[in-house]
Write a protein that holds these residues in place. Structure first.
Motif, PDB file in Angstrom:
ATOM      1  N   ASP A 179      -4.527   7.419  -9.684  1.00 14.13           N
ATOM      2  CA  ASP A 179      -4.200   6.124 -10.276  1.00 14.13           C
ATOM      3  C   ASP A 179      -3.171   5.340  -9.849  1.00 14.13           C
ATOM      4  N   SER A 180      -2.368   5.946  -8.974  1.00 18.41           N
ATOM      5  CA  SER A 180      -1.134   5.400  -8.396  1.00 18.41           C
ATOM      6  C   SER A 180      -0.928   5.143  -7.036  1.00 18.41           C
ATOM      7  N   ALA A 181      -1.590   6.253  -6.348  1.00 21.42           N
ATOM      8  CA  ALA A 181      -1.553   6.074  -4.660  1.00 21.42           C
ATOM      9  C   ALA A 181      -2.843   5.478  -4.186  1.00 21.42           C
ATOM     10  N   ASP A 182      -2.725   4.756  -2.875  1.00 19.69           N
ATOM     11  CA  ASP A 182      -3.750   4.063  -2.492  1.00 19.69           C
ATOM     12  C   ASP A 182      -4.371   5.038  -1.457  1.00 19.69           C
ATOM     13  N   LEU A 183      -3.582   5.831  -0.741  1.00 19.99           N
ATOM     14  CA  LEU A 183      -4.004   7.026   0.206  1.00 19.99           C
ATOM     15  C   LEU A 183      -3.346   8.100   0.179  1.00 19.99           C
ATOM     16  N   LEU A 184      -3.734   9.330   0.698  1.00 20.40           N
ATOM     17  CA  LEU A 184      -2.940  10.323   0.909  1.00 20.40           C
ATOM     18  C   LEU A 184      -2.742  11.074   2.045  1.00 20.40           C
ATOM     19  N   GLU A 225     -10.656  11.705   8.966  1.00 22.28           N
ATOM     20  CA  GLU A 225     -11.220  10.622   9.549  1.00 22.28           C
ATOM     21  C   GLU A 225      -9.719   9.861   9.903  1.00 22.28           C
ATOM     22  N   ALA A 226      -8.812  10.560   9.626  1.00 24.75           N
ATOM     23  CA  ALA A 226      -7.590  10.039  10.167  1.00 24.75           C
ATOM     24  C   ALA A 226      -6.410  11.104  10.366  1.00 24.75           C
ATOM     25  N   VAL A 227      -5.679  10.816  11.528  1.00 20.40           N
ATOM     26  CA  VAL A 227      -4.757  12.061  11.854  1.00 20.40           C
ATOM     27  C   VAL A 227      -3.201  11.747  11.980  1.00 20.40           C
ATOM     28  N   ASP A 228      -2.072  12.300  11.803  1.00 21.97           N
ATOM     29  CA  ASP A 228      -0.844  11.864  11.790  1.00 21.97           C
ATOM     30  C   ASP A 228      -0.155  12.802  12.575  1.00 21.97           C
ATOM     31  N   VAL A 229       0.705  12.447  13.686  1.00 20.06           N
ATOM     32  CA  VAL A 229       1.477  13.431  14.475  1.00 20.06           C
ATOM     33  C   VAL A 229       2.622  13.045  14.655  1.00 20.06           C
ATOM     34  N   SER A 230       3.550  13.875  14.938  1.00 23.78           N
ATOM     35  CA  SER A 230       5.045  13.383  14.897  1.00 23.78           C
ATOM     36  C   SER A 230       5.581  14.437  16.052  1.00 23.78           C
ATOM     37  N   SER A 231       6.015  15.774  15.549  1.00 24.04           N
ATOM     38  CA  SER A 231       6.617  16.772  16.399  1.00 24.04           C
ATOM     39  C   SER A 231       5.609  17.296  17.668  1.00 24.04           C
ATOM     40  N   GLY A 283     -13.512  21.716   2.104  1.00 24.23           N
ATOM     41  CA  GLY A 283     -14.488  21.164   1.114  1.00 24.23           C
ATOM     42  C   GLY A 283     -13.803  20.218   0.152  1.00 24.23           C
ATOM     43  N   HIS A 284     -12.775  19.828   0.236  1.00 26.94           N
ATOM     44  CA  HIS A 284     -11.966  19.103  -0.672  1.00 26.94           C
ATOM     45  C   HIS A 284     -12.198  17.691  -0.177  1.00 26.94           C
ATOM     46  N   ARG A 285     -12.472  16.655  -1.256  1.00 23.01           N
ATOM     47  CA  ARG A 285     -13.031  15.303  -0.856  1.00 23.01           C
ATOM     48  C   ARG A 285     -12.375  14.383  -1.914  1.00 23.01           C
ATOM     49  N   PRO A 286     -11.037  14.121  -1.656  1.00 19.42           N
ATOM     50  CA  PRO A 286     -10.158  13.136  -2.644  1.00 19.42           C
ATOM     51  C   PRO A 286     -11.213  11.733  -2.780  1.00 19.42           C
ATOM     52  N   GLU A 287     -10.555  11.049  -3.933  1.00 15.53           N
ATOM     53  CA  GLU A 287     -11.629   9.606  -4.328  1.00 15.53           C
ATOM     54  C   GLU A 287     -10.690   8.596  -3.542  1.00 15.53           C
ATOM     55  N   MET A 288      -9.859   8.659  -2.690  1.00 14.73           N
ATOM     56  CA  MET A 288      -9.143   7.683  -2.067  1.00 14.73           C
ATOM     57  C   MET A 288      -9.087   8.166  -0.501  1.00 14.73           C
ATOM     58  N   PRO A 289      -8.772   7.182   0.217  1.00 15.55           N
ATOM     59  CA  PRO A 289      -8.609   7.742   1.899  1.00 15.55           C
ATOM     60  C   PRO A 289      -7.623   8.615   2.153  1.00 15.55           C
ATOM     61  N   TRP A 290      -7.974   9.231   3.189  1.00 14.83           N
ATOM     62  CA  TRP A 290      -6.540  10.390   3.353  1.00 14.83           C
ATOM     63  C   TRP A 290      -6.514  10.767   4.669  1.00 14.83           C
ATOM     64  N   MET A 291      -5.273  11.288   5.185  1.00 13.97           N
ATOM     65  CA  MET A 291      -4.906  11.604   6.597  1.00 13.97           C
ATOM     66  C   MET A 291      -4.791  13.207   6.524  1.00 13.97           C
ATOM     67  N   LEU A 292      -4.740  13.521   7.980  1.00 15.15           N
ATOM     68  CA  LEU A 292      -4.334  14.967   8.187  1.00 15.15           C
ATOM     69  C   LEU A 292      -3.132  15.200   8.771  1.00 15.15           C
ATOM     70  N   THR A 323       0.685  -1.184  -0.101  1.00 11.34           N
ATOM     71  CA  THR A 323      -0.096   0.100   0.047  1.00 11.34           C
ATOM     72  C   THR A 323       0.959   1.193   0.063  1.00 11.34           C
ATOM     73  N   LEU A 324       0.452   2.357  -0.765  1.00  7.43           N
ATOM     74  CA  LEU A 324       1.239   3.426  -0.925  1.00  7.43           C
ATOM     75  C   LEU A 324       0.421   4.478  -0.554  1.00  7.43           C
ATOM     76  N   MET A 325       1.156   5.254   0.531  1.00  8.17           N
ATOM     77  CA  MET A 325       0.625   6.699   0.909  1.00  8.17           C
ATOM     78  C   MET A 325       1.533   7.948   0.127  1.00  8.17           C
ATOM     79  N   LYS A 326       0.705   8.772  -0.311  1.00 15.94           N
ATOM     80  CA  LYS A 326       1.782   9.961  -0.932  1.00 15.94           C
ATOM     81  C   LYS A 326       1.424  10.950  -0.190  1.00 15.94           C
ATOM     82  N   VAL A 327       2.244  11.830   0.132  1.00 21.64           N
ATOM     83  CA  VAL A 327       2.134  13.045   1.030  1.00 21.64           C
ATOM     84  C   VAL A 327       1.970  14.128   0.049  1.00 21.64           C
ATOM     85  N   ILE A 328       1.020  15.169   0.158  1.00 22.08           N
ATOM     86  CA  ILE A 328       0.620  16.299  -0.422  1.00 22.08           C
ATOM     87  C   ILE A 328       0.942  17.516   0.436  1.00 22.08           C
TER      88      ILE A 328
END
Length: 215
Positions: free
Chosen positions: A123-128, A185-191, A157-166, A102-107
């Motif tokens: 057509d190339s990423a599985d989630l963002l 619906e999903a969040v990511d934290v580091s610092s 208001g942006h709804r990608p056609e694939m799952p995404w994280m913030l 599974t590939l997650m591309k960061v935008i």
């Protein structure tokens, strides 16, 4: 709906244990040498042994070549490859063909047109993962993990056609508001769960996951 949480940049067995105990859904491991959170393949191999199968392992790389990815995949056995550089859709297709993972591309997000960039990866990423794009004036900035927040209304208001994280500057104090504005619906934290760069704090990990899951 329960918010899914990714704890990124882990480097110790203690913080993995704390993340799992608090209910993390994804654990992220950083293989970008310039990051204070970067780990070696040897560390990855040892840390991976402490991750239960119910929690997904994510490897973070930046414009990595096949040789680097081969090492990461062998050592960590990741469930998801997080691509945090300028990887093109063609490069994602190559990586998916090589590993079947599974590939997650960061935008990176900084201005109104940025969310539209995800369309080229349809057509190339599985989630963002939507993250704050560091300003050009920020010398030596990492691709992510800078503790920067972007204007959440840019993706409201942006709804990608694939799952995404913030991601991007999230912490226990602001994550509920970020979820409310963006609809994530999903969040990511580091610092936001560190006492110092690269030093994860078990108490902050627990507080963040609790706040996100309660949102």
């Amino acid at each position: 709906m329960t918010i899914r949480v990714k704890i990124c940049g882990l480097s110790t067995a203690e913080t993995i244990e704390a993340s799992v105990a608090a209910g993390a859904d994804y654990l992220g491991f950083n293989f970008y040498p310039k990051s204070p959170r970067s780990i070696s393949l040897e560390q990855a191999r040892a840390l991976a042994a402490g991750v239960p199968s119910s929690v997904l392992k994510v490897s973070l790389t930046v414009d990595a070549d096949d040789r680097t990815l081969d090492g990461v995949v062998e050592a960590l056995q990741p469930d998801i490859l997080q691509l945090h550089g300028a990887e093109t859709p063609d490069r994602l297709v190559e990586i998916k063909s090589r590993y079947g993972i599974t590939l997650m591309k960061v935008i990176g997000i900084a201005e109104p047109g940025d969310p539209e960039l995800c369309e080229i990866y349809r057509d190339s990423a599985d989630l963002l993962l939507f993250d704050a794009k560091p300003p050009k004036s920020m010398a030596g900035a990492l691709p992510g993990g800078n503790g920067l927040i972007f204007d959440w209304s840019l993706i409201a208001g942006h709804r990608p056609e694939m799952p995404w994280m913030l991601s991007g500057g999230l912490n226990a104090e602001n994550v509920a508001e970020a979820i409310r504005i963006t609809g994530a619906e999903a969040v990511d934290v580091s610092s936001g769960i560190e006492s110092a760069p690269g030093q994860k704090d078990p108490a902050l990990i627990e507080a963040f996951i609790r706040a996100a899951k309660a949102a």
